[in-house]
Design a protein around this motif. Sequence first.
Motif, PDB file in Angstrom:
ATOM      1  N   GLU A  24     -20.389  -0.565  -0.318  1.00 44.55           N
ATOM      2  CA  GLU A  24     -20.639  -1.782  -1.095  1.00 44.55           C
ATOM      3  C   GLU A  24     -19.668  -1.992  -2.249  1.00 44.55           C
ATOM      4  OE1 GLU A  24     -24.667  -1.716  -2.399  1.00 44.55           O
ATOM      5  OE2 GLU A  24     -25.489  -2.134  -0.406  1.00 44.55           O
ATOM      6  N   ILE A  25     -19.047  -0.932  -2.745  1.00 49.39           N
ATOM      7  CA  ILE A  25     -18.147  -1.100  -3.901  1.00 49.39           C
ATOM      8  C   ILE A  25     -16.774  -1.619  -3.471  1.00 49.39           C
ATOM      9  CG2 ILE A  25     -19.303   0.548  -5.416  1.00 49.39           C
ATOM     10  CD1 ILE A  25     -16.109   1.654  -3.891  1.00 49.39           C
ATOM     11  N   GLY A  26     -16.518  -1.693  -2.160  1.00 51.94           N
ATOM     12  CA  GLY A  26     -15.223  -2.142  -1.669  1.00 51.94           C
ATOM     13  C   GLY A  26     -15.232  -3.569  -1.175  1.00 51.94           C
ATOM     14  N   GLU A  27     -14.076  -4.217  -1.263  1.00 44.58           N
ATOM     15  CA  GLU A  27     -13.911  -5.565  -0.716  1.00 44.58           C
ATOM     16  C   GLU A  27     -12.500  -5.679  -0.157  1.00 44.58           C
ATOM     17  OE1 GLU A  27     -14.131 -10.232  -2.203  1.00 44.58           O
ATOM     18  OE2 GLU A  27     -15.335  -8.719  -3.231  1.00 44.58           O
ATOM     19  N   LEU A  28     -12.392  -6.213   1.075  1.00 48.37           N
ATOM     20  CA  LEU A  28     -11.099  -6.398   1.734  1.00 48.37           C
ATOM     21  C   LEU A  28     -10.770  -7.882   1.790  1.00 48.37           C
ATOM     22  CD1 LEU A  28      -8.658  -5.491   3.471  1.00 48.37           C
ATOM     23  CD2 LEU A  28     -10.188  -5.546   5.458  1.00 48.37           C
ATOM     24  N   ARG A  29      -9.593  -8.243   1.315  1.00 47.35           N
ATOM     25  CA  ARG A  29      -9.137  -9.628   1.392  1.00 47.35           C
ATOM     26  C   ARG A  29      -7.754  -9.660   2.036  1.00 47.35           C
ATOM     27  NH1 ARG A  29     -10.554 -11.560  -4.795  1.00 47.35           N
ATOM     28  NH2 ARG A  29     -12.781 -10.969  -4.770  1.00 47.35           N
ATOM     29  N   VAL A  30      -7.579 -10.605   2.948  1.00 45.88           N
ATOM     30  CA  VAL A  30      -6.322 -10.732   3.687  1.00 45.88           C
ATOM     31  C   VAL A  30      -5.553 -11.944   3.160  1.00 45.88           C
ATOM     32  CG1 VAL A  30      -5.299 -11.098   5.958  1.00 45.88           C
ATOM     33  CG2 VAL A  30      -7.336  -9.653   5.722  1.00 45.88           C
ATOM     34  N   ILE A  31      -4.279 -11.724   2.832  1.00 49.09           N
ATOM     35  CA  ILE A  31      -3.406 -12.810   2.368  1.00 49.09           C
ATOM     36  C   ILE A  31      -2.748 -13.421   3.598  1.00 49.09           C
ATOM     37  CG2 ILE A  31      -1.487 -13.447   0.866  1.00 49.09           C
ATOM     38  CD1 ILE A  31      -3.813 -12.265  -0.695  1.00 49.09           C
ATOM     39  N   PRO A  32      -3.115 -14.646   3.974  1.00 53.13           N
ATOM     40  CA  PRO A  32      -2.610 -15.248   5.222  1.00 53.13           C
ATOM     41  C   PRO A  32      -1.086 -15.353   5.229  1.00 53.13           C
ATOM     42  CG  PRO A  32      -4.450 -16.529   4.336  1.00 53.13           C
ATOM     43  CD  PRO A  32      -4.058 -15.554   3.274  1.00 53.13           C
ATOM     44  N   GLY A  33      -0.494 -15.022   6.385  1.00 49.91           N
ATOM     45  CA  GLY A  33       0.940 -15.218   6.579  1.00 49.91           C
ATOM     46  C   GLY A  33       1.827 -14.219   5.863  1.00 49.91           C
ATOM     47  N   ALA A  34       1.234 -13.200   5.226  1.00 49.49           N
ATOM     48  CA  ALA A  34       2.034 -12.229   4.470  1.00 49.49           C
ATOM     49  C   ALA A  34       2.287 -10.976   5.299  1.00 49.49           C
ATOM     50  CB  ALA A  34       1.334 -11.860   3.170  1.00 49.49           C
ATOM     51  N   THR A  35       3.471 -10.384   5.134  1.00 47.84           N
ATOM     52  CA  THR A  35       3.797  -9.111   5.771  1.00 47.84           C
ATOM     53  C   THR A  35       3.555  -7.983   4.771  1.00 47.84           C
ATOM     54  OG1 THR A  35       6.106  -9.491   5.161  1.00 47.84           O
ATOM     55  CG2 THR A  35       5.454 -10.068   7.414  1.00 47.84           C
ATOM     56  N   HIS A  36       3.990  -6.782   5.126  1.00 51.69           N
ATOM     57  CA  HIS A  36       3.620  -5.593   4.350  1.00 51.69           C
ATOM     58  C   HIS A  36       4.072  -5.650   2.892  1.00 51.69           C
ATOM     59  CE1 HIS A  36       2.379  -1.498   3.688  1.00 51.69           C
ATOM     60  NE2 HIS A  36       3.600  -1.133   3.338  1.00 51.69           N
ATOM     61  N   LEU A  37       5.256  -6.201   2.650  1.00 56.96           N
ATOM     62  CA  LEU A  37       5.799  -6.205   1.287  1.00 56.96           C
ATOM     63  C   LEU A  37       5.513  -7.506   0.535  1.00 56.96           C
ATOM     64  CD1 LEU A  37       9.235  -4.421   1.829  1.00 56.96           C
ATOM     65  CD2 LEU A  37       7.099  -3.439   0.971  1.00 56.96           C
ATOM     66  N   PHE A  38       4.772  -8.423   1.163  1.00 52.57           N
ATOM     67  CA  PHE A  38       4.399  -9.685   0.513  1.00 52.57           C
ATOM     68  C   PHE A  38       5.620 -10.435  -0.005  1.00 52.57           C
ATOM     69  CE2 PHE A  38       0.815  -6.810   0.287  1.00 52.57           C
ATOM     70  CZ  PHE A  38      -0.257  -7.588   0.688  1.00 52.57           C
ATOM     71  N   GLU A  39       6.663 -10.483   0.834  1.00 52.31           N
ATOM     72  CA  GLU A  39       7.915 -11.121   0.426  1.00 52.31           C
ATOM     73  C   GLU A  39       7.931 -12.621   0.700  1.00 52.31           C
ATOM     74  OE1 GLU A  39      11.253  -7.688   0.942  1.00 52.31           O
ATOM     75  OE2 GLU A  39      10.335  -8.379   2.802  1.00 52.31           O
ATOM     76  N   GLU A  40       6.931 -13.123   1.406  1.00 54.13           N
ATOM     77  CA  GLU A  40       6.886 -14.541   1.741  1.00 54.13           C
ATOM     78  C   GLU A  40       6.614 -15.384   0.485  1.00 54.13           C
ATOM     79  OE1 GLU A  40       6.583 -11.991   4.962  1.00 54.13           O
ATOM     80  OE2 GLU A  40       5.183 -12.093   3.283  1.00 54.13           O
ATOM     81  N   PRO A  41       7.092 -16.618   0.445  1.00 53.85           N
ATOM     82  CA  PRO A  41       6.884 -17.474  -0.731  1.00 53.85           C
ATOM     83  C   PRO A  41       5.402 -17.590  -1.089  1.00 53.85           C
ATOM     84  CG  PRO A  41       8.478 -18.481   0.758  1.00 53.85           C
ATOM     85  CD  PRO A  41       7.931 -17.294   1.472  1.00 53.85           C
ATOM     86  N   GLY A  42       5.096 -17.270  -2.321  1.00 54.85           N
ATOM     87  CA  GLY A  42       3.738 -17.408  -2.820  1.00 54.85           C
ATOM     88  C   GLY A  42       2.817 -16.234  -2.537  1.00 54.85           C
ATOM     89  N   ALA A  43       3.238 -15.314  -1.666  1.00 54.49           N
ATOM     90  CA  ALA A  43       2.348 -14.216  -1.275  1.00 54.49           C
ATOM     91  C   ALA A  43       2.071 -13.267  -2.442  1.00 54.49           C
ATOM     92  CB  ALA A  43       2.935 -13.450  -0.092  1.00 54.49           C
ATOM     93  N   LEU A  44       3.124 -12.856  -3.139  1.00 56.19           N
ATOM     94  CA  LEU A  44       2.933 -11.910  -4.247  1.00 56.19           C
ATOM     95  C   LEU A  44       2.166 -12.568  -5.393  1.00 56.19           C
ATOM     96  CD1 LEU A  44       3.617  -8.963  -4.828  1.00 56.19           C
ATOM     97  CD2 LEU A  44       5.615  -9.755  -6.097  1.00 56.19           C
ATOM     98  N   GLU A  45       2.367 -13.877  -5.559  1.00 53.97           N
ATOM     99  CA  GLU A  45       1.614 -14.598  -6.596  1.00 53.97           C
ATOM    100  C   GLU A  45       0.114 -14.561  -6.285  1.00 53.97           C
ATOM    101  OE1 GLU A  45       5.779 -15.954  -6.917  1.00 53.97           O
ATOM    102  OE2 GLU A  45       4.409 -15.559  -5.257  1.00 53.97           O
ATOM    103  N   GLN A  46      -0.238 -14.650  -4.996  1.00 51.35           N
ATOM    104  CA  GLN A  46      -1.648 -14.545  -4.618  1.00 51.35           C
ATOM    105  C   GLN A  46      -2.187 -13.153  -4.918  1.00 51.35           C
ATOM    106  OE1 GLN A  46      -3.088 -16.390  -0.889  1.00 51.35           O
ATOM    107  NE2 GLN A  46      -0.965 -16.977  -0.529  1.00 51.35           N
ATOM    108  N   VAL A  47      -1.377 -12.128  -4.649  1.00 52.01           N
ATOM    109  CA  VAL A  47      -1.780 -10.754  -4.974  1.00 52.01           C
ATOM    110  C   VAL A  47      -2.050 -10.632  -6.466  1.00 52.01           C
ATOM    111  CG1 VAL A  47      -0.959  -8.369  -5.142  1.00 52.01           C
ATOM    112  CG2 VAL A  47      -0.596  -9.661  -3.033  1.00 52.01           C
ATOM    113  N   ALA A  48      -1.111 -11.118  -7.271  1.00 51.17           N
ATOM    114  CA  ALA A  48      -1.245 -11.013  -8.722  1.00 51.17           C
ATOM    115  C   ALA A  48      -2.470 -11.759  -9.222  1.00 51.17           C
ATOM    116  CB  ALA A  48       0.024 -11.537  -9.403  1.00 51.17           C
ATOM    117  N   ASP A  49      -2.726 -12.940  -8.654  1.00 48.29           N
ATOM    118  CA  ASP A  49      -3.864 -13.742  -9.087  1.00 48.29           C
ATOM    119  C   ASP A  49      -5.185 -13.046  -8.747  1.00 48.29           C
ATOM    120  OD1 ASP A  49      -4.978 -16.317 -10.119  1.00 48.29           O
ATOM    121  OD2 ASP A  49      -5.731 -16.460  -8.075  1.00 48.29           O
ATOM    122  N   GLN A  50      -5.290 -12.542  -7.516  1.00 46.66           N
ATOM    123  CA  GLN A  50      -6.536 -11.893  -7.116  1.00 46.66           C
ATOM    124  C   GLN A  50      -6.741 -10.573  -7.850  1.00 46.66           C
ATOM    125  OE1 GLN A  50      -8.171 -12.214  -3.298  1.00 46.66           O
ATOM    126  NE2 GLN A  50      -6.651 -13.657  -2.512  1.00 46.66           N
TER     127      GLN A  50
END
Length: 217
Positions: A180-206
Amino acid sequence: MDEQRSTVAIPVGDAQLPADLVLPAQPVGVVLFAHGSGSSRHSPRNVAVAGALNDRGLGTVLVDLLTPTEDEVDARTAELRFDIGLLASRLAGIVDWLAVQRPAGDVPIGLFGASTGAAAALVAASSRADRVGAVVSRGGRPDLAEEALAQVRTPTLLLVGGLDEEVITLNERALAELGEIGELRVIPGATHLFEEPGALEQVADQAGTWFTTHLSR
């Protein structure tokens, strides 16, 4: 925003670990970063996420978990970056240093781990439940924390790229152990290093929302 920036050597056991601290004037918490395989405290992705956390009033500590000598060995053998026990013990030592020395004041501590650093963060959190208030994993390998996963009592967010299918599977297995203490969220369209436009910004925001929510008193 007024920020205090400094580079310090944090003593952990026999090692002196170089760390970059950024502390807002009145931090609501402080987040310690555990970088991934073959990376360092200068990782551009972690530096970018740390900057976004600073904007939310969180202090950040980016640290090299290996000494320069160990780093030279690891560059040849790639063995120490997978020594989760060593990395976790170093992280736990830095958590203790933050709690005792209080460079950010008496504020809650969070851990942000990438790749193998995520496993080390979870092992450290399992042994420092009284001091670590939140964990975020970015493209991490929480499965490498193994039996420590079931001992984690700290709210943990697992962020994975939607195109990183193998790591999604590994994170799903880890999530089952976290419960229960864990939560998994998937960033759509992102690869392992989150190099796609906007992907890392989503990581930072979440990540920022997770830390400010769980580290606030």
